[in-house]
Design an enzyme around this catalytic site. Sequence first.
Site, PDB file in Angstrom:
ATOM      1  N   SER A 138       0.999  -1.141  -0.393  1.00 58.44           N
ATOM      2  CA  SER A 138       0.182   0.059   0.140  1.00 58.44           C
ATOM      3  C   SER A 138       1.207   1.274   0.014  1.00 58.44           C
ATOM      4  CB  SER A 138      -0.685   0.478   1.050  1.00 58.44           C
ATOM      5  OG  SER A 138      -1.707   0.924   1.524  1.00 58.44           O
ATOM      6  N   TYR A 151      -3.033  -1.535  10.179  1.00 59.59           N
ATOM      7  CA  TYR A 151      -2.683  -1.714   8.738  1.00 59.59           C
ATOM      8  C   TYR A 151      -1.403  -1.019   7.975  1.00 59.59           C
ATOM      9  CZ  TYR A 151      -3.689  -1.438   3.465  1.00 59.59           C
ATOM     10  OH  TYR A 151      -4.438  -0.954   2.449  1.00 59.59           O
TER      11      TYR A 151
END
Length: 250
Positions: A138, A151
Site C-alpha cells: 500500500s 494496517y
Amino acid sequence: MNFTDQTVIVTGGGSGIGRAAALRFAELGANLAVVDRNPDAAAETAAKAGPKALAVTADVSDSASVRAMVTSVVDAFGRIDVLCNNAGFGFPGTVLEIDEDSWDQLMAVNVKGVFLCSKHCIPELAKTGEGRIVNTSSYTAAVGIPDRAAYVASKGAVSALTRAMALDHVGQGIRVNAVAPGTVNSPYFAKMIDQSPNPQALLDELNGRAPMERMGRPEEIAEAIVWLASRESSFATGSVLTIDGGTSAW
C-alpha cells in the site's frame, strides 16, 4: 503479455483488486487458482474467469491450509509460475484503540499470509527457473496515514519482506515485487460509504485523497500486478510500484 501454459495463484481473489487481477490473468491465458477464505466468492470469480480457473478455499494465515492449497494447485495444473499475495484487510484505530486480538488477526493475514504462501510456493516457483511473486502492499507503507496503525504497519512489513525475498531468491530465478495501491474503489470502501451517516461527504473525502481527485479502479491496480508478474518486467525485482493517483507525491 501472455500467460498461456503458466499457472497463476491469486490470494484474496474473491473480490476487489484480487478479482480484477484474476480475471485479467485469465484473459491472458493463464491457468488460474482463485484463492479466498470465502468459498462462494472464490467460486464466483473462477466461474467468471472460465474453464481454466480453479476455486480454492484457504486461510492464508494457517500453514496447513496453505500447504493444502499448494498441493491442490499442483495437482490440478502441474506447476506454479506466479504467486500473487493479495489477501488482506484493514480497520481503523490508533495503537491506543486497537486491541491485541484485532492486531494479531490483521498481522496474521496481511503479513504472515505473505510469509506462508511464499514459503510453501517458492519450491514450486524455483522449478520453473523464472518464478514470480507479486505482493500487494500500500502507498501507506511509505507515507503513513492517521487512524490506521495496524494496517499501515502491516503494509510496511509487506514492502520490507518483498525486498528481502527478492535478494534471498534471485539466485533461484525468482523475482519478487510489490504493488502499492492508493485508495481504490473496492467493496471495502463501498460498504464503508453505504454505512456512513453522510455517504456523499465520505465519498468526497476518499476522492480528495489523490491529486487526480478520484479513487482508483481495481482494474487499474490489476494491470500493474499483471505487468510485474509477466516476463515483460524481467529486470524488476525488489521493486515496490506505487499506483496511487499522485497521493504519495503530496
